[in-house]
Scaffold this active site. Structure first.
Site, PDB file in Angstrom:
ATOM      1  N   TYR A 159     -10.288  38.271  44.621  1.00 33.25           N
ATOM      2  CA  TYR A 159     -12.014  37.880  45.580  1.00 33.25           C
ATOM      3  C   TYR A 159     -12.527  38.659  45.929  1.00 33.25           C
ATOM      4  CZ  TYR A 159     -14.879  35.388  48.818  1.00 33.25           C
ATOM      5  OH  TYR A 159     -16.311  34.809  49.068  1.00 33.25           O
ATOM      6  N   ASP A 261     -11.030  47.181  47.558  1.00 32.28           N
ATOM      7  CA  ASP A 261     -11.467  45.980  48.257  1.00 32.28           C
ATOM      8  C   ASP A 261     -10.429  45.694  49.256  1.00 32.28           C
ATOM      9  OD1 ASP A 261     -12.457  43.904  49.638  1.00 32.28           O
ATOM     10  OD2 ASP A 261     -12.725  42.632  48.041  1.00 32.28           O
ATOM     11  N   LYS A 288     -15.049  43.201  58.280  1.00 35.92           N
ATOM     12  CA  LYS A 288     -14.440  41.901  59.301  1.00 35.92           C
ATOM     13  C   LYS A 288     -14.449  43.157  59.978  1.00 35.92           C
ATOM     14  CE  LYS A 288     -12.724  38.757  55.469  1.00 35.92           C
ATOM     15  NZ  LYS A 288     -13.326  37.349  55.135  1.00 35.92           N
TER      16      LYS A 288
HETATM   17  N1  PLP Z   1     -13.746  40.784  49.779  1.00 39.43           N
HETATM   18  C1  PLP Z   1     -12.587  40.428  50.282  1.00 39.43           C
HETATM   19  C2  PLP Z   1     -10.776  40.665  50.180  1.00 39.43           C
HETATM   20  C3  PLP Z   1     -12.585  39.652  51.264  1.00 39.43           C
HETATM   21  O1  PLP Z   1     -11.431  38.817  51.642  1.00 39.43           O
HETATM   22  C4  PLP Z   1     -13.649  38.729  50.876  1.00 39.43           C
HETATM   23  C5  PLP Z   1     -13.895  37.947  52.065  1.00 39.43           C
HETATM   24  O2  PLP Z   1     -13.398  37.008  52.214  1.00 39.43           O
HETATM   25  C6  PLP Z   1     -14.589  39.647  51.139  1.00 39.43           C
HETATM   26  C7  PLP Z   1     -15.011  40.080  50.077  1.00 39.43           C
HETATM   27  C8  PLP Z   1     -16.506  39.019  51.237  1.00 39.43           C
HETATM   28  O3  PLP Z   1     -16.473  39.417  52.240  1.00 39.43           O
HETATM   29  P1  PLP Z   1     -18.084  38.242  53.160  1.00 39.43           P
HETATM   30  O4  PLP Z   1     -17.005  37.449  53.189  1.00 39.43           O
HETATM   31  O5  PLP Z   1     -17.823  38.688  54.712  1.00 39.43           O
HETATM   32  O6  PLP Z   1     -19.326  38.732  52.756  1.00 39.43           O
END
Ligand code: PLP
Length: 447
Positions: A159, A261, A288
């Site tokens: 994700y 990521d 985050k």
């Molecule tokens: N990447 C990862 C690993 C995530 O867990 C998330 C969100 O939970 C995102 C990207 C996307 O972040 P955002 O919700 O701030 O757009």
């Protein structure tokens, strides 16, 4: 018979949830009239209706009906210091009194950038955005812009937010997912550009041989590989260290960029999971916790790549009305200053303790299941076979997970509907021990 008993337990648990939360039920009914499904955040919805929260303080939340919860979700990890931390609140309040966005540079942006570059050696330069979604979107753009190639490899179940590329095979149905060793690229939402779906190559996480074959097949077109060191959405599944090392070598060999990521995993060590795994990516997406509880995203990495975003001669375009806004920057700086090596070590130990406790509880009650994770991140899976990738996690019993979720809410423990749990620095061992006892009680009640 077992299914019947399951349905009876579910009805009892749901009735108790409804009895405790009439205020949330009423607000949800009203919300559905103006917001499809009553909530802007699909991940925050659960059946029969989500709670409406009134307040958070430290590791505790209070809903609109006055029920209190210990927060084991922490806004899906962004609230590493819990809620309303006094130092973060003070920094943000001071800034808000001076304004929240000026369309000009602010010193706090520089200071947060310095802090991130200091902590993460692979991040030589960094730019800020407003969400993890933007961070991974810009990471992919940077890899494509730098290499002049057009394909990105992502992990099945990985994700990375909600832009088109990120939503390929984020949660594919196993009927459509194809061969385990050569997964199909499956859109996980309607409305994606077909071209994007075609240009995202999907690999099975943690499987070196299969991933090597896929990389070999696409190496001439491959701009980058994006991976979470611990796959969050797929069920908090840690990468095998040799898998990340393999990805590093394989991308280097074919001239593709390795993107970590670390939107969730940055909390695992002072310099993020890349420090814990000792693997240096070319680009890192952050979000985050670096926003101290306010909306944030950031992309950092090698100077020669990040230079493509240089505002004086941009070859890659990045901007954003609220990118680098001072309220987020001061909150993020306060959050990272509070997050010392000692605090991270304590959180990781507490996580270890909780994972062990939850695993013991499953064994004690005699329910098939396991707890995956790393440091202060974990997830409960109702399945016996080891969870090592998306497919093994997807085969777990989701009904039981959702029943456990409601049972825990009824007992004052706030987690995610799919069994995800994370810890925050205000938590002590007593909160964790109490949660393990409650978890045992909830599991027993589900028998
Ligand atoms: N990447 C990862 C690993 C995530 O867990 C998330 C969100 O939970 C995102 C990207 C996307 O972040 P955002 O919700 O701030 O757009």
């Amino acid at each position: 018979m077992a299914e019947n008993r399951h349905a009876v337990t579910k009805a009892r648990v749901e009735a108790e949830y409804r009895r405790r939360t009439p205020g949330s039920a009423a607000l949800h009914e009203a919300a559905k009239r103006v917001i499809p499904g009553g909530e802007s955040r699909t991940a925050a919805y659960f059946s029969p209706y989500p709670l409406f929260m009134e307040q958070g303080e430290g590791c505790r939340l209070t809903d609109v009906d006055g029920n209190r919860y210990v927060d084991f979700l922490n806004n899906y990890t962004s609230q590493i210091h819990g809620h309303a931390n006094p130092l973060i609140t003070e920094a943000v309040s001071r800034q808000i009194a001076k304004g929240t966005a000026y369309a000009s540079s602010v010193e706090s942006q520089l200071r947060l950038a310095e802090e991130i570059c200091r902590r993460v050696p692979s991040v030589e330069l960094v730019r800020f955005a407003n969400s993890g979604t933007e961070a991974t979107m810009y990471a992919i753009r940077a890899a494509k812009g730098f290499t002049g190639r057009n394909k990105i490899l992502k992990m099945e179940g990985g994700y990375h937010g909600t832009h088109d590329a990120a939503l390929v095979s984020f949660a594919p149905s196993l009927d459509l997912a194809g061969e385990a060793e050569s997964p199909n690229s499956v859109p996980s939402s309607g409305g994606l550009f077909k071209g994007v779906v075609d240009d995202i190559v999907v690999a099975p996480f943690n499987n070196i041989e299969a991933t090597a074959r896929i990389i070999e097949r696409h190496k001439k077109d491959l701009a980058g590989v994006i991976v979470e060191p611990v796959m969050g959405g797929a069920g908090t599944v840690p990468a095998r260290p040799e898998y990340l090392r393999f990805l590093r070598e394989a991308t280097e060999a074919c001239g593709a960029m390795l993107i970590f990521d670390e939107v969730i995993t940055f909390r695992l060590a002072y310099g993020g999971a890349q420090e814990a795994y000792d693997v240096k990516p070319d680009l890192t997406a952050l979000g985050k916790i670096i926003g101290g509880g306010l909306p944030v995203g950031a992309l950092g990495g090698r100077a020669d790549l990040m230079d493509l975003f240089d505002s004086r001669r941009p070859q890659l375009y990045q901007t954003g009305t609220f990118s680098g806004n001072p309220a987020t920057m001061v909150a993020g700086l306060a959050s990272l200053e509070l997050l010392t090596t000692e605090k991270i070590a304590r959180l990781n130990e507490l996580g270890e303790h909780m994972r062990r406790g939850l695993g013991d509880a499953l064994a004690e009650v005699g329910i098939e299941g396991q707890v995956t994770g790393m440091g202060s991140l974990m997830a409960v899976h109702f399945i016996q076979e080891p969870v090592t990738d998306y497919r093994s996690a997807a085969r777990a019993d989701k009904e039981l997970a959702s029943l456990l979720h409601l049972s825990l809410l009824n007992r004052g423990i706030f987690t995610s509907p799919r069994g995800f749990i994370c810890l925050s620095t205000p938590m002590e061992k007593k909160e964790v021990d109490e949660a393990i006892r409650t978890f045992t009680e909830a599991l027993t009640g589900m028998q």
